[in-house]
Motif scaffolding. Structure first.
Motif, PDB file in Angstrom:
ATOM      1  N   TYR A  41      -3.772  -4.467   2.106  1.00 47.19           N
ATOM      2  CA  TYR A  41      -4.688  -5.510   2.545  1.00 47.19           C
ATOM      3  C   TYR A  41      -4.452  -6.857   1.890  1.00 47.19           C
ATOM      4  CZ  TYR A  41      -7.576  -2.226   5.132  1.00 47.19           C
ATOM      5  OH  TYR A  41      -8.023  -1.311   6.035  1.00 47.19           O
ATOM      6  N   TYR A  43      -1.922  -8.502   1.848  1.00 48.27           N
ATOM      7  CA  TYR A  43      -1.156  -9.289   2.823  1.00 48.27           C
ATOM      8  C   TYR A  43      -2.096 -10.082   3.727  1.00 48.27           C
ATOM      9  CZ  TYR A  43       2.083 -10.268   6.688  1.00 48.27           C
ATOM     10  OH  TYR A  43       2.838 -10.886   7.664  1.00 48.27           O
ATOM     11  N   ALA A  44      -3.108  -9.400   4.286  1.00 45.84           N
ATOM     12  CA  ALA A  44      -4.052 -10.067   5.175  1.00 45.84           C
ATOM     13  C   ALA A  44      -4.914 -11.067   4.414  1.00 45.84           C
ATOM     14  CB  ALA A  44      -4.939  -9.038   5.878  1.00 45.84           C
ATOM     15  N   ALA A  47      -2.874 -14.273   3.750  1.00 42.93           N
ATOM     16  CA  ALA A  47      -2.088 -14.803   4.868  1.00 42.93           C
ATOM     17  C   ALA A  47      -2.269 -16.303   5.059  1.00 42.93           C
ATOM     18  CB  ALA A  47      -2.449 -14.059   6.149  1.00 42.93           C
ATOM     19  N   ALA A  68       0.440 -12.564  11.721  1.00 50.52           N
ATOM     20  CA  ALA A  68      -0.243 -11.438  12.352  1.00 50.52           C
ATOM     21  C   ALA A  68       0.748 -10.536  13.083  1.00 50.52           C
ATOM     22  CB  ALA A  68      -1.306 -11.944  13.327  1.00 50.52           C
ATOM     23  N   PHE A  71       2.222  -8.394  10.533  1.00 53.45           N
ATOM     24  CA  PHE A  71       1.197  -7.402  10.189  1.00 53.45           C
ATOM     25  C   PHE A  71       1.223  -6.271  11.215  1.00 53.45           C
ATOM     26  CE2 PHE A  71      -3.301  -5.950   9.917  1.00 53.45           C
ATOM     27  CZ  PHE A  71      -3.377  -5.736   8.536  1.00 53.45           C
ATOM     28  N   GLN A 175      -9.453  -3.101  -0.396  1.00 49.77           N
ATOM     29  CA  GLN A 175      -9.592  -4.390   0.270  1.00 49.77           C
ATOM     30  C   GLN A 175     -10.464  -5.337  -0.549  1.00 49.77           C
ATOM     31  OE1 GLN A 175     -10.814  -4.054   4.310  1.00 49.77           O
ATOM     32  NE2 GLN A 175     -10.518  -6.214   4.769  1.00 49.77           N
ATOM     33  N   TYR A 263     -10.588  -3.159  11.984  1.00 49.99           N
ATOM     34  CA  TYR A 263      -9.762  -4.324  11.654  1.00 49.99           C
ATOM     35  C   TYR A 263     -10.360  -5.625  12.183  1.00 49.99           C
ATOM     36  CZ  TYR A 263      -6.281  -1.422   9.518  1.00 49.99           C
ATOM     37  OH  TYR A 263      -5.652  -0.554   8.663  1.00 49.99           O
ATOM     38  N   THR A 267     -10.722  -7.451   8.560  1.00 46.42           N
ATOM     39  CA  THR A 267      -9.617  -8.377   8.299  1.00 46.42           C
ATOM     40  C   THR A 267      -9.657  -9.620   9.185  1.00 46.42           C
ATOM     41  OG1 THR A 267      -8.145  -7.189   9.816  1.00 46.42           O
ATOM     42  CG2 THR A 267      -8.110  -6.525   7.512  1.00 46.42           C
ATOM     43  N   TYR A 268      -9.897  -9.440  10.490  1.00 46.50           N
ATOM     44  CA  TYR A 268      -9.893 -10.606  11.365  1.00 46.50           C
ATOM     45  C   TYR A 268     -11.119 -11.490  11.186  1.00 46.50           C
ATOM     46  CZ  TYR A 268     -10.045 -13.542  15.484  1.00 46.50           C
ATOM     47  OH  TYR A 268     -10.134 -14.628  16.309  1.00 46.50           O
ATOM     48  N   LYS A 271     -10.668 -14.839   9.317  1.00 46.49           N
ATOM     49  CA  LYS A 271      -9.996 -15.890  10.079  1.00 46.49           C
ATOM     50  C   LYS A 271     -10.874 -16.364  11.231  1.00 46.49           C
ATOM     51  CE  LYS A 271      -5.587 -13.795   8.884  1.00 46.49           C
ATOM     52  NZ  LYS A 271      -6.218 -12.695   8.118  1.00 46.49           N
ATOM     53  N   GLU A 393      -5.707  -8.600  15.270  1.00 44.13           N
ATOM     54  CA  GLU A 393      -5.635 -10.026  14.952  1.00 44.13           C
ATOM     55  C   GLU A 393      -4.758 -10.764  15.950  1.00 44.13           C
ATOM     56  OE1 GLU A 393      -4.537 -11.102  11.042  1.00 44.13           O
ATOM     57  OE2 GLU A 393      -6.252 -10.134  10.093  1.00 44.13           O
TER      58      GLU A 393
END
Length: 436
Positions: A41, A43-44, A47, A68, A71, A175, A263, A267-268, A271, A393
């Motif tokens: 996680y 990475y996300a 980002a 993305a 990813f 996370q 997700y 994660t999204y 953003k 994403e």
């Protein structure tokens, strides 16, 4: 939550006669899971800061689309990892597969930390990023199968949902740790320093933690279910696994909705708040962190509820509420301007999602017999999460880039309807569990 001694008596038969020995094995498996998912996680989480280093051309949305995409590419390796390490876990043991998966994650994190940017080595930079994510995808694909199987088999029957829920406690903790590192670095470093080199720090941390988890996992115990298999049984066989088509379809259908929703909101959403709702990066990170803490704490509660009321009813609730509630919730979140409003909306989504995540590994493990359990848990899940979770994403950002962002809300809702159908077709684990 009280766990009576019969659970630990059951668990003690796997090797160490003492309850502390069993507890150490649960902690060892869980901590390794935490490290694995931190590495995945981070990475996300970072980002927004390293996208320009590997993909310097275009505006912020274009750069995020490229990140993305990488990813999502990492997710494409998860079915391969689930197949390889699932077979390995069924043939050589859950403990051996757990150790191997964390070694692979360590290598991927170290590669990202040390790869120079596009300005230094050109196209080799994004190429190496892709290779690192492919390696991490192999690792995570195998980790889910091995850890879900390990915790499900290690737990006693009366509190299996409660114990197995700690897979997602540690997954979410990973996370959260990634976000905590981000918050610390945001407070400690300037944004320009984070953009330039500071984003490499969390990947170094991840590689070091993975190395520690590798040694920790070498000391955990093997499960009864694996050790008591008949030596003549075909373990980890795709041909044997294909003899359970209904179970495979149920796992794939529930994964479609569960992983896409997971997700989207873990994660999204960070953003989404920046690009759609107009929030600052720091405010979006703070909200994501606060809601993930609540999400993590929900897992044992919903796991225990599944022990009391059953896995199938809980998954049906998840499917119904997710199908009906996703579109209005996403519209409301797009217009949320206050921290309190957004917090309540995301926590509502997490309450529904917890009906699935708290028992996400367990209900899969209960569907398959021991000789193909890790493979059965991991492979259909990895296929579903790669196709739907891993592209969440990218699909959302692409629809936004062409001016149809609300279509994404309906896409999530439709996948939740498929998950509901799978839950309705699922046998009740209270009477049909294949874990002894």
């Amino acid at each position: 939550m009280h766990v009576d001694t019969t659970d630990f008596a059951h668990m003690s038969r796997s090797g160490d006669a003492s309850p502390p020995g069993r507890l150490r094995s649960i902690i060892g498996g869980s901590v390794g899971n935490l490290v694995e998912w931190y590495d995945w996680y981070v990475y996300a989480a970072f980002a927004l800061y390293f996208a320009h280093s590997f993909f310097p051309q275009g505006d912020r949305t274009a750069q995020l689309l490229n990140v993305a995409a990488v990813f999502a590419v990492g997710f494409l390796m998860r079915p391969v990892g689930a197949w390889l390490l699932g077979r390995y876990a069924d043939r050589h043991g859950r403990r051996a597969a757990l150790t191997l998966s964390v070694v692979m994650m360590c290598g991927g994190s170290l590669m990202i930390a040390l790869t120079p940017g596009y300005s230094s080595i050109g196209v080799a930079a994004p190429t190496l990023l892709v290779v690192a994510r492919l390696l991490q995808g192999l690792s995570v694909g195998g980790e889910y199968a091995a850890s879900a199987t390990y915790l499900s088999e290690l737990a006693g029957p009366r509190h299996r949902g409660f114990v197995a829920s700690f897979q997602y406690v540690t997954l979410i903790s990973g996370q959260l740790l990634a976000l905590a590192v981000l918050l610390v670095l945001q407070a400690w470093m300037s944004e320009s320093a984070l953009d330039h080199w500071g984003w490499r720090i969390p990947f170094v941390i991840g590689a070091l933690c993975a190395a520690y988890a590798m040694f920790l996992r070498r000391g955990i115990l093997e499960t009864d279910s694996f050790k008591k298999q008949d030596a003549t049984q075909r373990r980890g066989s795709i041909r044997v696994l294909l003899g359970y088509p209904r179970e495979l379809a149920i796992v794939l259908g529930l994964t479609m909705g569960g992983s896409l929703a997971f997700y989207t909101f873990t994660t999204y959403v960070q953003k989404f708040l920046v690009n759609t709702a107009g929030w600052s990066k720091a405010s979006a990170t703070q909200l994501a962190t606060a809601t993930l803490v609540g999400f993590m704490l929900m897992q044992p509660v919903f796991g225990a509820l599944s022990d009391r009321f059953g896995r199938r009813p809980q998954l049906i609730v998840f499917g119904v509420l997710g199908t009906l509630g996703t579109v209005p919730l996403m519209h409301a979140l797009a217009g949320a301007r206050s921290f309190g409003d957004a917090f309540l909306l995301v926590m509502a989504a997490f309450a529904v999602l917890s009906c699935y995540t708290s028992i996400g590994g367990l209900f899969k493990a209960e569907l398959f017999p021991a000789p193909v359990r890790a493979l059965g848990v991991g492979l259909p899940y990895a296929v579903g999460v790669s196709v739907f979770g891993g592209t969440a994403e990218y699909v959302a950002l692409w629809l936004k880039s062409i001016g149809h962002e609300p279509w994404f809300y309906y896409y999530v809702s439709a996948c939740m309807a498929v998950a509901l159908t799978a839950a309705l077709l699922m046998p009740d684990p209270r009477t049909h569990s294949r874990i002894l």
